[in-house]
Motif scaffolding. Structure first.
Motif, PDB file in Angstrom:
ATOM      1  N   ARG A   8      14.617  63.533  40.827  1.00 16.07           N
ATOM      2  CA  ARG A   8      15.576  62.544  40.324  1.00 16.07           C
ATOM      3  C   ARG A   8      16.311  61.869  41.484  1.00 16.07           C
ATOM      4  NH1 ARG A   8      18.643  65.842  37.386  1.00 16.07           N
ATOM      5  NH2 ARG A   8      18.005  65.307  35.275  1.00 16.07           N
ATOM      6  N   ILE A  17      11.882  75.124  38.903  1.00 15.91           N
ATOM      7  CA  ILE A  17      11.673  73.865  38.180  1.00 15.91           C
ATOM      8  C   ILE A  17      12.977  73.072  38.078  1.00 15.91           C
ATOM      9  CG2 ILE A  17      12.080  74.686  35.795  1.00 15.91           C
ATOM     10  CD1 ILE A  17       9.628  73.045  34.987  1.00 15.91           C
ATOM     11  N   GLU A  18      14.088  73.764  37.988  1.00 17.26           N
ATOM     12  CA  GLU A  18      15.407  73.130  37.890  1.00 17.26           C
ATOM     13  C   GLU A  18      15.738  72.309  39.144  1.00 17.26           C
ATOM     14  OE1 GLU A  18      19.584  75.238  36.750  1.00 17.26           O
ATOM     15  OE2 GLU A  18      18.429  76.156  38.358  1.00 17.26           O
ATOM     16  N   TYR A  59      13.632  71.402  41.602  1.00 16.17           N
ATOM     17  CA  TYR A  59      12.581  70.426  41.858  1.00 16.17           C
ATOM     18  C   TYR A  59      12.805  69.172  41.015  1.00 16.17           C
ATOM     19  CZ  TYR A  59       9.450  73.467  44.639  1.00 16.17           C
ATOM     20  OH  TYR A  59       8.879  74.242  45.622  1.00 16.17           O
ATOM     21  N   THR A  60      13.219  69.365  39.777  1.00 13.55           N
ATOM     22  CA  THR A  60      13.508  68.223  38.903  1.00 13.55           C
ATOM     23  C   THR A  60      14.658  67.399  39.461  1.00 13.55           C
ATOM     24  OG1 THR A  60      12.719  69.421  36.945  1.00 13.55           O
ATOM     25  CG2 THR A  60      14.190  67.547  36.566  1.00 13.55           C
ATOM     26  N   ASN A  61      15.702  68.076  39.929  1.00 13.35           N
ATOM     27  CA  ASN A  61      16.848  67.345  40.474  1.00 13.35           C
ATOM     28  C   ASN A  61      16.485  66.633  41.768  1.00 13.35           C
ATOM     29  OD1 ASN A  61      19.645  66.875  39.667  1.00 13.35           O
ATOM     30  ND2 ASN A  61      20.180  67.754  41.659  1.00 13.35           N
ATOM     31  N   GLU A 121      14.122  68.574  30.118  1.00 14.67           N
ATOM     32  CA  GLU A 121      14.670  67.710  31.161  1.00 14.67           C
ATOM     33  C   GLU A 121      13.602  67.358  32.196  1.00 14.67           C
ATOM     34  OE1 GLU A 121      18.703  67.961  33.702  1.00 14.67           O
ATOM     35  OE2 GLU A 121      17.215  69.461  34.309  1.00 14.67           O
ATOM     36  N   ALA A 122      12.823  68.355  32.623  1.00 17.58           N
ATOM     37  CA  ALA A 122      11.792  68.120  33.628  1.00 17.58           C
ATOM     38  C   ALA A 122      10.768  67.102  33.140  1.00 17.58           C
ATOM     39  CB  ALA A 122      11.108  69.437  33.988  1.00 17.58           C
ATOM     40  N   ILE A 149       6.079  69.910  39.738  1.00 18.84           N
ATOM     41  CA  ILE A 149       6.894  70.091  38.533  1.00 18.84           C
ATOM     42  C   ILE A 149       5.997  70.219  37.302  1.00 18.84           C
ATOM     43  CG2 ILE A 149       8.638  69.042  37.044  1.00 18.84           C
ATOM     44  CD1 ILE A 149       9.757  67.656  39.565  1.00 18.84           C
ATOM     45  N   GLU A 150       4.991  69.363  37.225  1.00 17.74           N
ATOM     46  CA  GLU A 150       4.071  69.454  36.085  1.00 17.74           C
ATOM     47  C   GLU A 150       3.344  70.792  36.084  1.00 17.74           C
ATOM     48  OE1 GLU A 150       0.467  66.933  33.898  1.00 17.74           O
ATOM     49  OE2 GLU A 150       1.605  66.041  35.567  1.00 17.74           O
ATOM     50  N   ILE A 168       5.676  73.395  34.643  1.00 16.14           N
ATOM     51  CA  ILE A 168       5.738  73.282  33.182  1.00 16.14           C
ATOM     52  C   ILE A 168       4.519  73.957  32.551  1.00 16.14           C
ATOM     53  CG2 ILE A 168       5.630  71.656  31.250  1.00 16.14           C
ATOM     54  CD1 ILE A 168       7.296  69.716  32.924  1.00 16.14           C
TER      55      ILE A 168
END
Length: 388
Positions: free
Chosen positions: A201, A193-194, A196-198, A273-274, A224-225, A228
């Motif tokens: 972004r 998730i870390e 993928y979020t970056n 953050e995500a 990402i969802e 979560i």
């Protein structure tokens, strides 16, 4: 410690203690890239294997430092890390990332650990975010596609730990000798998730998510969802509110009673953050109580360097997002503990941990396969960047 004093201290710690150490001590000028290990007594092991985790985290740290601070010395190191990673760790035949190479840069352990591929995405996407580099961005997208094609479980959801080099089942899926041999883990999902979020972004900033090299990247927000949701419905224990650690394919928990407070507090801010990066108010409202619960159950973390660093960021995030003054005091207390006990003020970097008698732990590495400038460097950068 006031907010401004904390920010000033974090910048001095980052530049004078962490980044300077890695530039001065760990660059392998003979064979390229970075040395694979320095032990706790300061001895460089020039013929140690070079791990994907270490090198991807160096890439992320110096890319982020350049993006935030603008110092071209950090760009030079980040570019060195990018070039070495692309040349030596990317598998040109099957795709993905080797687990390790030898000190000369030849493939050593060629298994495909999903966790390592995630960190490669994290480092390459941060370099692209900092510089606009298309090569790094394209490779990050290809690695995202590798995880989705080869590690995603379409039956039970989630991601498996590891495969062979050519993406076949592998008997030993453990991330390290300390881990249990089960097909799914909290740790690997957290560090998917870390990145993928970056990556999202980075893609949004470049306005190129629709034109990326792989069409499947358009599903990145939904992946990402989904991650979560996995944390809130499968990984977070509904009774203890801690994260369970290991699972069978069908999400049967295999670590009942085991707790990692360091991962709990790290997860609290990474999930937050995500949700923020997804820019989904409904999802953010749903995740905020989970973020609070994960932080509230963390009464203590081990003296290990990464847990202390994540506690600082996690509690600062609670303060920033929810105005909790007690969380700020906790963040400062952990930060002060780091300054007093973990930082090696004489030789640079941090000790691995503190012994029971209060002395620094020199039995574990100062720098190595798992001891990287990522948790501590990121802590400093989060303090510097955040508006609190």
């Amino acid at each position: 410690m006031t907010r401004e004093e904390l920010k000033q201290s974090a910048r001095q710690l980052l530049e004078g203690n962490i980044l300077s150490f890695w530039m001065r001590e760990m660059q392998d000028h003979e064979r390229g890239g970075f040395y694979g290990r320095m032990d706790g007594y300061g001895h460089i092991h020039t013929q140690a294997d070079k791990g994907a985790i270490l090198n991807a985290r160096i890439l992320w740290t110096f890319s982020a430092a350049y993006r935030v601070l603008g110092d071209k010395r950090y760009l030079e190191v980040a570019t060195r890390a990018r070039d070495y990673f692309l040349q030596h760790f990317i598998d040109p035949e099957y795709g993905g990332v080797y687990w390790s190479v030898d000190f000369k840069g030849n493939p050593k352990d060629t298994k495909k650990q999903t966790y390592a591929i995630g960190f490669a995405i994290y480092g390459l996407s941060e370099y692209a975010r900092a510089t606009g580099d298309q090569t790094a961005f394209d490779e990050a997208i290809r690695l995202f596609d590798c995880i989705e094609r080869h590690a995603y479980d379409p039956v039970y959801n989630g991601y498996i730990e590891a495969t062979t080099r050519d993406w076949q089942p592998i008997a030993d899926m453990r991330l390290s000798l300390k881990d249990q041999n089960y097909p799914k883990s909290q740790n690997t999902h957290l560090h998917i998730i870390e990145p993928y979020t970056n990556l999202l972004r980075c893609a949004v900033c470049r306005d190129s998510i629709a034109a990326a090299v792989t069409p499947s990247v358009s599903v990145l927000p939904s992946r990402i969802e989904n991650l979560i949701t996995l944390f809130t419905t499968r990984i977070m224990n509904p009774h203890t509110h801690h994260l369970d650690l290991f699972f069978d394919n069908d999400w049967t928990c295999r670590s009942e009673g085991q707790v990692s407070c360091g991962h709990d507090i790290e997860c609290s801010w990474l999930l937050n953050e995500a949700a923020i990066v997804l820019d989904n108010p409904v999802l953010l409202d749903r995740i905020e109580p989970v973020v609070m619960r994960l932080s509230e159950i963390v009464n203590s973390v081990d003296t290990v360097w990464w847990e202390q660093a994540e506690a600082v960021v996690g509690f600062l995030n609670i303060y920033q997002q929810f105005g909790d003054e007690e969380a700020y005091r906790k963040a400062v207390a952990h930060y002060q503990y780091i300054l007093d006990h973990l930082v090696d003020w004489e030789n640079g970097e941090w000790y691995w941990s503190v012994n029971a008698d209060g002395t620094p732990n020199r039995d574990d590495d100062k720098a190595g396969f798992w001891k990287c400038p990522y948790h501590n460097g990121r802590m400093c950068l989060e303090i510097i960047e955040r508006n609190f």
